[in-house]
Design a protein around this motif. Structure first.
Motif, mmCIF file in Angstrom:
data_model
loop_
_atom_site.group_PDB
_atom_site.id
_atom_site.type_symbol
_atom_site.label_atom_id
_atom_site.label_comp_id
_atom_site.label_asym_id
_atom_site.label_seq_id
_atom_site.Cartn_x
_atom_site.Cartn_y
_atom_site.Cartn_z
ATOM 1 N N VAL A 118 0.866 -1.182 0.000
ATOM 2 C CA VAL A 118 0.000 0.000 0.000
ATOM 3 C C VAL A 118 0.905 1.235 0.000
ATOM 4 O O VAL A 118 1.736 1.406 0.880
ATOM 5 N N GLN A 122 -0.264 9.945 1.986
ATOM 6 C CA GLN A 122 0.251 11.255 1.572
ATOM 7 C C GLN A 122 1.619 11.577 2.152
ATOM 8 O O GLN A 122 2.245 12.556 1.758
ATOM 9 N N GLY A 123 2.050 10.775 3.125
ATOM 10 C CA GLY A 123 3.386 10.963 3.704
ATOM 11 C C GLY A 123 3.609 12.376 4.230
ATOM 12 O O GLY A 123 4.686 12.929 4.059
ATOM 13 N N ARG A 125 4.030 13.576 7.192
ATOM 14 C CA ARG A 125 5.062 13.773 8.213
ATOM 15 C C ARG A 125 6.460 13.799 7.590
ATOM 16 O O ARG A 125 7.339 14.507 8.049
ATOM 17 N N LYS A 132 6.220 8.270 -1.392
ATOM 18 C CA LYS A 132 7.205 7.927 -0.356
ATOM 19 C C LYS A 132 8.168 6.840 -0.834
ATOM 20 O O LYS A 132 9.349 6.840 -0.485
ATOM 21 N N GLN A 200 -6.537 3.976 -5.126
ATOM 22 C CA GLN A 200 -7.591 3.872 -4.119
ATOM 23 C C GLN A 200 -8.529 5.080 -4.209
ATOM 24 O O GLN A 200 -8.267 6.040 -4.929
ATOM 25 N N GLN A 255 3.486 -2.363 4.007
ATOM 26 C CA GLN A 255 3.398 -0.920 3.812
ATOM 27 C C GLN A 255 4.703 -0.413 3.211
ATOM 28 O O GLN A 255 5.785 -0.888 3.571
ATOM 29 N N ASP A 257 6.498 2.069 3.579
ATOM 30 C CA ASP A 257 7.529 2.745 4.377
ATOM 31 C C ASP A 257 8.255 1.842 5.366
ATOM 32 O O ASP A 257 9.027 2.318 6.187
ATOM 33 N N GLU A 382 -10.507 7.901 7.397
ATOM 34 C CA GLU A 382 -9.708 6.778 6.900
ATOM 35 C C GLU A 382 -10.213 5.449 7.443
ATOM 36 O O GLU A 382 -10.643 5.373 8.600
ATOM 37 N N LYS A 410 8.477 7.344 8.913
ATOM 38 C CA LYS A 410 7.368 8.306 8.942
ATOM 39 C C LYS A 410 7.883 9.738 8.883
ATOM 40 O O LYS A 410 7.279 10.602 8.287
HETATM 41 P P1 UTP Z 1 0.480 6.113 7.345
HETATM 42 O O1 UTP Z 1 -0.746 5.935 8.116
HETATM 43 O O2 UTP Z 1 1.753 6.123 8.080
HETATM 44 O O3 UTP Z 1 0.319 7.408 6.469
HETATM 45 O O4 UTP Z 1 0.506 4.988 6.234
HETATM 46 P P2 UTP Z 1 1.299 8.137 5.463
HETATM 47 O O5 UTP Z 1 0.438 8.740 4.442
HETATM 48 O O6 UTP Z 1 2.382 7.242 4.917
HETATM 49 O O7 UTP Z 1 2.008 9.248 6.321
HETATM 50 P P3 UTP Z 1 1.414 10.524 7.095
HETATM 51 O O8 UTP Z 1 0.533 9.990 8.180
HETATM 52 O O9 UTP Z 1 0.669 11.363 6.099
HETATM 53 O O10 UTP Z 1 2.647 11.182 7.581
HETATM 54 C C1 UTP Z 1 0.954 3.683 6.462
HETATM 55 C C2 UTP Z 1 0.998 2.976 5.118
HETATM 56 O O11 UTP Z 1 -0.294 2.936 4.550
HETATM 57 C C3 UTP Z 1 -0.294 3.546 3.265
HETATM 58 C C4 UTP Z 1 0.907 4.460 3.243
HETATM 59 O O12 UTP Z 1 1.325 4.690 1.917
HETATM 60 C C5 UTP Z 1 1.895 3.646 4.077
HETATM 61 O O13 UTP Z 1 2.463 2.617 3.294
HETATM 62 N N1 UTP Z 1 -1.555 4.298 3.084
HETATM 63 C C6 UTP Z 1 -1.992 5.144 4.054
HETATM 64 C C7 UTP Z 1 -2.245 4.132 1.920
HETATM 65 O O14 UTP Z 1 -1.838 3.370 1.023
HETATM 66 N N2 UTP Z 1 -3.399 4.844 1.770
HETATM 67 C C8 UTP Z 1 -3.872 5.679 2.699
HETATM 68 O O15 UTP Z 1 -4.944 6.291 2.491
HETATM 69 C C9 UTP Z 1 -3.158 5.832 3.882
#
Ligand code: UTP
Length: 482
Positions: A118, A122-123, A125, A132, A200, A255, A257, A382, A410
């Protein structure tokens, strides 16, 4: 003829706008058309399309959920800790793990397993422009996170002599960029056909009064619907159907990251199959009761993950009747899902609950100025993939060694960051080298004293390293094995 068409299309557009205006009024969102008169034709068209794509009934429920803040209370007394397959210690456990590995390896060789990442988040942080997965994480090479995962898959292919599929979920703002990144990098040596991208769903973000935030005068601010959105996206994109056609039964979910994740772990697949599970989890004991990871638990005989933000201080140390800690099974967001399970959940129209996240969301204010807020001004909705656990008939929870499998990225620095992720990666490389007899030194914190990078294509475990001639390595300098 031309004239006629013009005459015909004008009233249709007007009717269409009237209908949309009414709809917006019904849902208290008419402000979305506030700048209509200032927009050009293309912007107007885009805005109308944007509005048409919104599920207003769903948004109404979510807005109400936020405004009423009616969260279902958690009944902490009814929560139990889950059964866990521990890291093997006894002879019997070692044999059991060996058997699981054999089963999992056979599934992989038979083409029954696929990788699924996944990567739609938006990454925020990390604050990196772009997906990402494109972040240059390699401590020496500067290779991207995507490249690390791709090389792990390529290594597994060599080992099991089978072509593996890699499914990549993106979200609309990242979709084209992600594909371009793969194209520019020649798919990191993978066949184009074995990588399948899909996107998605996006949902409007709202302000604290429940109004859609605007990201420009003609765009509604939207964000991806959480990693739980994967279920809907797998179905909508036709990926589930494709997987079934290919004979893929097990989806290895991870995931993007998590740099050191095992993208396809035969032991995990084997335990999952042996347990007759529909969805499984990898867990590690929490470092401390207050650690910011979710915990796998049982609520009313169903598996679930309780988020750290839902675990109040006074319950963090709760114990089961046998004295074991209730919330110690830290979830590290690595799962196996059965293709059939995802298909049946989505066919039945089962919906995962939406969670509310308050964020700093840039927006256009009533005067038309673009604002980058310093405080949390907006709400995103979410769904989380682990909420599917409660629908699974059987679940296997496998304990793993955290330092070997979990290094979430993160932030840029500090906890769960680029900095810590790189260090964990280098430390694992260092441990592998030590295991095969190299003289690697570690400092007091357990960090390798030199920089070490091993491309997953060169070796993806200490076992892989055993087969290599490492006699020329100089352990006083940076080591880059590729
Ligand atoms: P996080 O919840 O850590 O979010 O996602 P994020 O977007 O990477 O970072 P922040 O919170 O904005 O800083 C955990 C994993 O879930 C995926 C992210 O790409 C990451 O691999 N993810 C998260 C999705 O694929 N879709 C989403 O809507 C949210």
């Amino acid at each position: 003829m031309l004239n006629l068409q013009k005459k015909k299309s004008a009233p249709q557009t007007k009717t269409c706008i009237r209908r949309i205006r009414n709809k917006l009024q019904n849902y208290n969102q008419e402000h979305v058309l506030r700048w209509w008169k200032q927009l050009d034709d293309i912007q107007r068209k885009e805005l109308l399309q944007d509005i048409e794509s919104i599920d207003f009934e769903l948004m109404k429920k979510l807005v109400n959920k936020y405004l009423e803040r009616k969260e279902t209370p958690i009944l902490f007394d009814s929560i139990k800790s889950p059964e866990i397959i521990k890291i093997p210690g006894t002879e019997h456990e070692i044999l059991r793990q060996r058997e699981a590995r054999k089963i999992g390896e056979q599934c992989i060789r038979d083409g029954k397993a696929a990788c699924f990442v996944v990567a739609g988040g938006q990454g925020t942080r990390l604050g990196f422009e772009g997906p990402k997965g494109a972040y240059p994480i390699g401590p020496i090479s500067g290779n991207s996170i995507f490249q690390f995962h791709a090389e792990k898959i390529l290594k597994a292919q060599q080992k099991y002599n089978v072509q593996l599929m890699w499914y990549i979920m993106t979200s609309k703002p990242l979709h084209k960029q992600t594909i371009k990144f793969f194209e520019d990098n020649k798919y990191f040596g993978m066949d184009k056909d074995q990588v399948r991208f899909f996107s998605q769903r996006m949902l409007p973000a709202i302000d604290k009064d429940g109004k859609f935030l605007m990201s420009s005068k003609h765009e509604i601010s939207k964000s991806p619907d959480g990693h739980g959105g994967a279920l809907f996206a797998l179905r909508e994109s036709g990926v589930i159907r494709e997987m079934m056609k290919k004979g893929i039964e097990y989806i290895s979910y991870f995931q993007v990251d998590n740099l050191i994740v095992k993208v396809l772990d035969p032991v995990f697949i084997g335990y999952h199959v042996k347990a007759g599970a529909q969805m499984s989890n990898k867990v590690t004991p929490k470092i401390a009761p207050s650690e910011k990871v979710g915990a796998v638990v049982i609520v009313d005989k169903k598996y679930s993950v309780i988020e750290y933000s839902d675990l109040p201080e006074e319950h963090m140390r709760d114990k089961d009747k046998d004295g074991s800690s209730k919330f110690n099974a830290g979830s590290i967001a690595i799962h196996i899902l059965n293709t059939e399970f995802v298909k049946s959940l989505t066919e039945k129209g089962i919906k995962l609950p939406y969670h509310i996240a308050e964020k700093n969301i840039p927006y256009v204010n009533n005067s038309g100025e673009y604002i980058k807020p310093k405080n949390k001004n907006g709400i995103k909705f979410e769904t989380f993939i682990f909420d599917a656990l409660k629908f699974a008939k059987n679940v296997a929870n496998i304990e793993v060694i955290r330092e070997n499998e979990f290094s979430p990225i993160k932030n840029l620095t500090g906890v769960d960051s680029v900095e810590s992720g790189r260090q964990l990666y280098m430390n694992r490389c260092a441990r592998w080298l030590k295991e095969v007899g190299d003289n690697i030194s570690f400092d007091k914190k357990g960090n390798a004293k030199i920089r070490i990078e091993i491309s997953p294509l060169f070796a993806n475990s200490s076992d892989d390293l055993q087969q290599k001639d490492l006699s020329s390595i100089d352990t006083t300098k940076d080591i880059y094995l590729v």
